[in-house]
Design a protein around this motif. Structure first.
Motif, PDB file in Angstrom:
ATOM      1  N   VAL A 142       0.871  -1.174   0.000  1.00  0.00           N
ATOM      2  CA  VAL A 142       0.000   0.000   0.000  1.00  0.00           C
ATOM      3  C   VAL A 142       0.906   1.221   0.000  1.00  0.00           C
ATOM      4  CG1 VAL A 142      -1.751   1.318   1.243  1.00  0.00           C
ATOM      5  CG2 VAL A 142      -1.830  -1.195   1.259  1.00  0.00           C
ATOM      6  N   ALA A 143       0.630   2.184  -0.871  1.00  0.00           N
ATOM      7  CA  ALA A 143       1.442   3.395  -0.964  1.00  0.00           C
ATOM      8  C   ALA A 143       0.595   4.620  -0.644  1.00  0.00           C
ATOM      9  CB  ALA A 143       2.046   3.529  -2.355  1.00  0.00           C
ATOM     10  N   VAL A 144       1.028   5.397   0.331  1.00  0.00           N
ATOM     11  CA  VAL A 144       0.336   6.622   0.728  1.00  0.00           C
ATOM     12  C   VAL A 144       0.943   7.794  -0.040  1.00  0.00           C
ATOM     13  CG1 VAL A 144      -0.248   8.170   2.627  1.00  0.00           C
ATOM     14  CG2 VAL A 144      -0.157   5.691   3.011  1.00  0.00           C
ATOM     15  N   CYS A 145       0.137   8.429  -0.866  1.00  0.00           N
ATOM     16  CA  CYS A 145       0.587   9.574  -1.671  1.00  0.00           C
ATOM     17  C   CYS A 145      -0.448  10.693  -1.553  1.00  0.00           C
ATOM     18  CB  CYS A 145       0.763   9.156  -3.128  1.00  0.00           C
ATOM     19  SG  CYS A 145       1.823   7.731  -3.396  1.00  0.00           S
ATOM     20  N   THR A 146      -0.846  10.991  -0.330  1.00  0.00           N
ATOM     21  CA  THR A 146      -1.971  11.897  -0.099  1.00  0.00           C
ATOM     22  C   THR A 146      -1.572  13.359   0.036  1.00  0.00           C
ATOM     23  OG1 THR A 146      -1.801  11.305   2.249  1.00  0.00           O
ATOM     24  CG2 THR A 146      -3.455  10.152   0.938  1.00  0.00           C
ATOM     25  N   GLY A 147      -0.266  13.672   0.050  1.00  0.00           N
ATOM     26  CA  GLY A 147       0.170  15.056   0.030  1.00  0.00           C
ATOM     27  C   GLY A 147      -0.081  15.819   1.317  1.00  0.00           C
ATOM     28  N   THR A 148      -0.260  17.133   1.168  1.00  0.00           N
ATOM     29  CA  THR A 148      -0.430  18.019   2.317  1.00  0.00           C
ATOM     30  C   THR A 148      -1.626  18.941   2.107  1.00  0.00           C
ATOM     31  OG1 THR A 148       1.045  19.695   1.360  1.00  0.00           O
ATOM     32  CG2 THR A 148       2.048  18.044   2.833  1.00  0.00           C
ATOM     33  N   ARG A 149      -1.973  19.637   3.174  1.00  0.00           N
ATOM     34  CA  ARG A 149      -3.036  20.639   3.136  1.00  0.00           C
ATOM     35  C   ARG A 149      -2.542  21.897   3.842  1.00  0.00           C
ATOM     36  NH1 ARG A 149      -4.966  20.680   8.314  1.00  0.00           N
ATOM     37  NH2 ARG A 149      -4.547  18.799   9.546  1.00  0.00           N
ATOM     38  N   ALA A 150      -3.126  23.021   3.483  1.00  0.00           N
ATOM     39  CA  ALA A 150      -2.778  24.270   4.150  1.00  0.00           C
ATOM     40  C   ALA A 150      -3.320  24.265   5.571  1.00  0.00           C
ATOM     41  CB  ALA A 150      -3.349  25.455   3.374  1.00  0.00           C
ATOM     42  N   GLY A 270       2.029  27.721   6.306  1.00  0.00           N
ATOM     43  CA  GLY A 270       2.418  26.360   6.663  1.00  0.00           C
ATOM     44  C   GLY A 270       1.484  25.312   6.096  1.00  0.00           C
ATOM     45  N   ARG A 271       1.979  24.055   6.085  1.00  0.00           N
ATOM     46  CA  ARG A 271       1.196  22.944   5.584  1.00  0.00           C
ATOM     47  C   ARG A 271       1.344  21.757   6.529  1.00  0.00           C
ATOM     48  NH1 ARG A 271      -0.834  24.127   0.784  1.00  0.00           N
ATOM     49  NH2 ARG A 271      -1.466  21.974   0.370  1.00  0.00           N
ATOM     50  N   ALA A 272       0.367  20.864   6.476  1.00  0.00           N
ATOM     51  CA  ALA A 272       0.358  19.670   7.313  1.00  0.00           C
ATOM     52  C   ALA A 272       0.047  18.465   6.438  1.00  0.00           C
ATOM     53  CB  ALA A 272      -0.683  19.794   8.422  1.00  0.00           C
ATOM     54  N   PRO A 273       0.477  17.258   6.844  1.00  0.00           N
ATOM     55  CA  PRO A 273       0.216  16.073   6.026  1.00  0.00           C
ATOM     56  C   PRO A 273      -1.255  15.691   6.044  1.00  0.00           C
ATOM     57  CG  PRO A 273       1.166  15.435   8.128  1.00  0.00           C
ATOM     58  CD  PRO A 273       1.220  16.937   8.080  1.00  0.00           C
ATOM     59  N   VAL A 313       3.846  13.894   1.781  1.00  0.00           N
ATOM     60  CA  VAL A 313       3.393  13.283   3.024  1.00  0.00           C
ATOM     61  C   VAL A 313       4.543  12.738   3.863  1.00  0.00           C
ATOM     62  CG1 VAL A 313       3.031  10.937   2.129  1.00  0.00           C
ATOM     63  CG2 VAL A 313       1.521  11.828   3.927  1.00  0.00           C
ATOM     64  N   ASN A 314       5.714  12.482   3.243  1.00  0.00           N
ATOM     65  CA  ASN A 314       6.844  11.985   4.032  1.00  0.00           C
ATOM     66  C   ASN A 314       7.804  13.090   4.478  1.00  0.00           C
ATOM     67  OD1 ASN A 314       8.696  12.478   1.886  1.00  0.00           O
ATOM     68  ND2 ASN A 314       8.389  10.420   1.054  1.00  0.00           N
ATOM     69  N   HIS A 315       7.526  14.339   4.066  1.00  0.00           N
ATOM     70  CA  HIS A 315       8.235  15.523   4.566  1.00  0.00           C
ATOM     71  C   HIS A 315       9.706  15.572   4.165  1.00  0.00           C
ATOM     72  CE1 HIS A 315       8.980  18.748   7.748  1.00  0.00           C
ATOM     73  NE2 HIS A 315       7.900  19.152   7.096  1.00  0.00           N
ATOM     74  N   ARG A 316      10.110  14.804   3.162  1.00  0.00           N
ATOM     75  CA  ARG A 316      11.505  14.848   2.724  1.00  0.00           C
ATOM     76  C   ARG A 316      11.790  16.062   1.851  1.00  0.00           C
ATOM     77  NH1 ARG A 316      14.320   9.473   2.684  1.00  0.00           N
ATOM     78  NH2 ARG A 316      15.373  10.112   0.771  1.00  0.00           N
ATOM     79  N   ALA A 317      10.904  16.352   0.919  1.00  0.00           N
ATOM     80  CA  ALA A 317      11.089  17.494   0.022  1.00  0.00           C
ATOM     81  C   ALA A 317       9.725  17.832  -0.571  1.00  0.00           C
ATOM     82  CB  ALA A 317      12.079  17.154  -1.086  1.00  0.00           C
ATOM     83  N   LEU A 318       9.115  18.903  -0.082  1.00  0.00           N
ATOM     84  CA  LEU A 318       7.733  19.224  -0.434  1.00  0.00           C
ATOM     85  C   LEU A 318       7.662  19.967  -1.769  1.00  0.00           C
ATOM     86  CD1 LEU A 318       7.621  18.563   2.651  1.00  0.00           C
ATOM     87  CD2 LEU A 318       5.695  20.125   2.776  1.00  0.00           C
ATOM     88  N   LEU A 319       7.949  19.236  -2.850  1.00  0.00           N
ATOM     89  CA  LEU A 319       7.947  19.788  -4.193  1.00  0.00           C
ATOM     90  C   LEU A 319       7.386  18.738  -5.149  1.00  0.00           C
ATOM     91  CD1 LEU A 319      11.549  21.233  -3.984  1.00  0.00           C
ATOM     92  CD2 LEU A 319       9.497  22.639  -4.264  1.00  0.00           C
ATOM     93  N   THR A 320       6.622  19.170  -6.131  1.00  0.00           N
ATOM     94  CA  THR A 320       5.981  18.218  -7.037  1.00  0.00           C
ATOM     95  C   THR A 320       6.989  17.334  -7.748  1.00  0.00           C
ATOM     96  OG1 THR A 320       4.077  19.655  -7.400  1.00  0.00           O
ATOM     97  CG2 THR A 320       4.530  18.018  -9.086  1.00  0.00           C
TER      98      THR A 320
END
Length: 480
Positions: A142-150, A270-273, A313-320
């Motif tokens: 299972v892969a979580v790729c749900t991104g972030t929200r403001a 700021g953003r949160a997962p 979502v993993n907070h390594r590098a928040l870029l597309t």
């Protein structure tokens, strides 16, 4: 009604990260289902990268025309806001995902619309829009790729005032007469630039003393100068104490007791997962947390190695682009696991997500643009490297002076003196983003300084900045 189905791979989130991951698993012959609660294509396609750059580009093109004698005289007016917004709408596909759905179908992935939540190891429950409950199980991953929200800070009256976040800022249907922007990061400066160019009266409120705090200090200084030259009122060292909305206007009270009024207020702080409603607790993790991963994007602390997390979502590098990169890495890792190949073999070791640490590129599309990759001088020093910092006036390069009368910019490279390779490069200036890939290749490939001398830049292009940086490094006396 409840329906149960089994697939090799379940992907939660159909943004660019999830799409790239699914593409890799499907290419490996693994049955893949993608679960999405909103639009296929994700934040980037509809509320971030594409619409924001569509809003910014007309202003940059107009500024470029006004920067040259001859074309300057031909410019007789400002932007047509209605046309800009219509073009923006087309780049956001009018907030319809038919094209992206067709692409998923084309690679043979199954799309399930609804809110997906983990319900134990390799198990996902999906609440569909029509009230059905689907139970999906994964044979392999299972892969979580749900991104972030403001996220909004706890400021009295803020939530009730219904401020813009990045989503409203990129999808607004009309130009507000006035706009207050709170924040000093990428979203704040780009949206301040975009809406000012469209005719809004913009005030940028920054709690700290500079813009773009993760970049070289001079980058934020030049962006602040550019915003002010465009008409933005940039204020540093200010903090919001209270917000009220009444009569179609937002009133902001600052901690110094002063007040500001505007038609709209954008908070970009700021953003949160997107993990608060993901069922993480069912697999021993904490709901709402970022997901810590190893370099294959496997989530740490989950027994069996079946759970992956890629993208913001993993907070390594928040870029597309980094999310897409991680999606490809994670997809290949899942395929290797499905084939029984260990991930520590030599052929796999060359493909882990190492770029998240050493060579993350980013462009800020203001006027001037900021393009940076790798470590800043301060970051390199904190990491314990023995460095040489080389600066050069980008505007003094022949190619730059041809691009714009009075071209203003700056370039910096950070050299590892022990290994004699580049650790970081920053360019600031009109169109600087197009210089960045060469720097990314040099850092990722750990190209020795001695070899970079033989990468000859064409004359007269702005890329000649590379020759000037190398000459300055040589003349510093520390290049021997």
């Amino acid at each position: 009604m409840t329906t149960e189905t089994e697939y090799d791979v379940i992907v939660l989130g159909a943004g660019p990260t999830g799409e790239n991951l699914a593409d890799r698993t499907r290419a490996a012959g693994l049955s893949t289902v993608v679960v999405e609660s909103e639009l296929v294509g994700g934040e980037c396609s509809y509320w971030a990268c594409m619409p924001s750059k569509a809003l910014l580009r007309p202003g940059a093109a107009l500024a470029a025309a006004r920067a040259l004698a001859g074309s300057r005289e031909a410019v007789t007016g400002g932007l047509d806001a209605r046309a800009v917004l219509a073009r923006r709408d087309s780049f956001a596909s009018h907030w319809k995902d038919d094209g992206q759905v067709g692409w998923l179908d084309g690679i043979g992935a199954v799309l399930v619309r609804g809110q997906g939540r983990l319900a134990g190891p390799r198990r996902v429950e999906v609440s569909t829009p029509d009230g059905e409950l689907l139970v999906l199980t994964a044979r392999h991953a299972v892969a979580v790729c749900t991104g972030t929200r403001a996220v909004l800070p706890e400021v009295p009256g803020l939530a009730e005032a219904e401020p813009w976040t990045s989503r409203e800022a990129t999808s607004a249907r009309t130009v507000p007469a006035s706009l207050l922007v709170v924040g000093g990061g990428v979203v704040a400066v780009e949206m301040a630039a975009a809406w000012q160019s469209l005719g809004s009266r913009v005030t940028l409120l920054v709690r700290g003393q500079g813009l773009l705090p993760r970049t070289e200090p001079f980058a934020g200084e030049l962006v602040a100068d550019g915003l002010r030259a465009a008409g933005v009122d940039v204020r540093f060292g200010v903090e919001v104490a209270r917000v009220d909305r009444s009569g179609g206007e937002v009133r902001v009270e600052l901690t110094d007791g002063s007040t500001l009024n505007a038609e709209e207020l954008l908070y970009a702080t700021g953003r949160a997962p997107r993990t608060d409603d993901l069922g993480l607790s069912s697999v021993g993790l904490t709901d709402g947390d970022w997901l810590a991963v190893d370099d294959t994007c496997a989530v740490r602390g989950v027994e069996g190695g079946w759970l992956f997390a890629a993208g913001d979502v993993n907070h390594r590098a928040l870029l597309t682009h980094q999310g897409k990169y991680q999606g490809r890495i994670a997809g290949a890792a899942i395929a290797a696991l499905a084939q029984g190949r260990p991930l520590d073999t030599a052929d796999w070791g060359a493909h882990v997500a190492t770029a998240d640490r050493a060579a993350v590129p980013q462009v800020v599309f203001t006027e001037p643009e900021v393009a940076a990759v790798g470590l800043s001088a301060e970051q390199a020093e904190r990491a314990g490297h023995r460095t040489e910092v080389v600066d050069y006036d980008l505007g003094s390069v022949a190619g730059a002076s041809l691009q714009a009368d009075g071209y203003t910019g700056r370039a910096r490279m950070v050299v590892d003196q022990d290994r004699r390779v580049l650790l970081g490069v920053t360019f600031v200036g009109p169109g600087a983003g197009e210089l960045l890939q060469a720097a990314t290749v040099a850092i990722t490939g750990e190209v020795p300084i001695e070899r970079l001398w033989h990468a000859v830049p064409a004359y007269p292009t702005v890329s000649e900045i590379w020759l000037r940086l190398l000459e300055t490094y040589r003349d510093s006396g520390r290049s021997e």
